[in-house]
Scaffold this active site. Structure first.
Site, mmCIF file in Angstrom:
data_model
loop_
_atom_site.group_PDB
_atom_site.id
_atom_site.type_symbol
_atom_site.label_atom_id
_atom_site.label_comp_id
_atom_site.label_asym_id
_atom_site.label_seq_id
_atom_site.Cartn_x
_atom_site.Cartn_y
_atom_site.Cartn_z
ATOM 1 C CB SER A 51 99.576 83.377 -41.604
ATOM 2 O OG SER A 51 98.955 82.620 -40.597
ATOM 3 C CG MET B 12 97.341 86.457 -29.420
ATOM 4 S SD MET B 12 96.411 84.923 -29.681
ATOM 5 C CE MET B 12 97.141 83.913 -28.418
ATOM 6 C CG HIS C 230 91.254 78.546 -29.791
ATOM 7 N ND1 HIS C 230 92.037 79.427 -29.083
ATOM 8 C CD2 HIS C 230 91.375 77.345 -29.160
ATOM 9 C CE1 HIS C 230 92.594 78.791 -28.055
ATOM 10 N NE2 HIS C 230 92.218 77.531 -28.095
HETATM 11 C C1 GAR Z 1 96.354 81.257 -35.136
HETATM 12 O O1 GAR Z 1 96.880 79.964 -35.060
HETATM 13 C C2 GAR Z 1 95.098 81.373 -34.308
HETATM 14 O O2 GAR Z 1 94.375 80.188 -34.256
HETATM 15 C C3 GAR Z 1 95.667 81.737 -32.963
HETATM 16 O O3 GAR Z 1 96.709 82.615 -33.229
HETATM 17 C C4 GAR Z 1 97.292 82.257 -34.468
HETATM 18 C C5 GAR Z 1 97.471 83.507 -35.291
HETATM 19 O O4 GAR Z 1 98.176 83.233 -36.457
HETATM 20 N N1 GAR Z 1 94.657 82.334 -32.127
HETATM 21 C C6 GAR Z 1 94.526 82.093 -30.832
HETATM 22 O O5 GAR Z 1 95.277 81.374 -30.222
HETATM 23 C C7 GAR Z 1 93.357 82.804 -30.179
HETATM 24 N N2 GAR Z 1 93.015 82.216 -28.932
HETATM 25 P P1 GAR Z 1 98.348 84.357 -37.558
HETATM 26 O O6 GAR Z 1 98.736 85.648 -36.828
HETATM 27 O O7 GAR Z 1 99.449 83.859 -38.439
HETATM 28 O O8 GAR Z 1 97.041 84.505 -38.276
#
Ligand code: GAR
Length: 214
Positions: free
Chosen positions: A35, A112, A131
């Site tokens: 997203s 990740m 994050h």
């Molecule tokens: C997001 O909330 C981001 O902050 C988190 O993964 C999600 C990805 O959402 N990242 C971490 O936790 C990194 N340590 P998305 O795939 O919908 O963009």
């Protein structure tokens, strides 16, 4: 009952977005839903963030980001960490892929995996991460669950420059949201993501503008 705003402190977006000599060339790294990739792409389409997304690198076959990249017309390259003997070997191929697509800013958007000096040194000071916590609180995995377990009243998200230690490095932008008594990880995550999508494009523009003027 007190009404709480959905965002307590969210930086206002630029009224005039910086323009660069050439559009920034972004390489987006994602492991999941994508997203944030989509929010960045839409900001570019709206003429705000002066950038192009050169390539999306992902590590999980079947991740939601693949479908989003296809819908957005973006090339996506699978580099599956399970097929690499070390983090450095994976990062080596990530760097080669990014360079092959003329990327100059690396945007970790739900990536990740820990990254190594192989990636960080190849794009010195030009690797950004988002994050879902107000760093330095709650680094690492399951940050939203960590915030709920700690019973904090304010949560949020952070865009920062990437350094070797996990979820560390200079903060570029943060937004804070309230934690409601009835929140579950999903409801809090959703409130945080609204802010992620607002601030990430603006933080990229800000980081690039200050990097280029330094
Ligand atoms: C997001 O909330 C981001 O902050 C988190 O993964 C999600 C990805 O959402 N990242 C971490 O936790 C990194 N340590 P998305 O795939 O919908 O963009």
């Amino acid at each position: 009952m007190l009404e709480t705003a959905s965002a307590l402190i969210s930086p206002s977006l630029p009224t005039v977005w910086p323009r660069f000599e050439q559009p920034l060339r972004l390489g987006v790294m994602a492991s999941g839903n994508g997203s944030n990739l989509e929010a960045i792409a839409h900001s570019i389409e709206r003429g705000e963030l002066h950038a192009q997304i050169g390539v999306v690198v992902y590590n999980n076959p079947g991740a939601g980001v693949v479908e989003r990249a296809a819908r957005l017309g973006l090339p996506a390259v699978l580099l599956n960490h399970r097929h690499y003997p070390s983090r450095e070997a994976l990062d080596h191929d990530i760097v080669q892929t990014l360079l092959a697509h003329n990327v100059d800013w690396v945007i970790m958007a739900g990536w990740m995996r820990c990254v190594t000096a192989v990636l960080i040194d190849a794009f010195a000071n030009q690797v950004l991460n988002i994050h879902p916590s107000l760093l330095p609180s709650f680094p690492g995995l399951r940050a939203v669950e960590q915030a709920l377990a700690a019973a904090v009243k304010v949560a949020g998200c952070t865009v920062h420059q990437v350094e070797l230690a996990v979820d560390s490095g200079p903060v570029i932008m943060q937004a804070a949201v309230p934690v409601e008594p009835t929140d579950t990880p999903a409801t809090l995550q959703a409130r945080i993501q609204v802010q992620e999508h607002r601030i990430y494009p603006a933080a990229i523009a800000l980081a690039a503008a200050s990097h280029l003027s330094a």
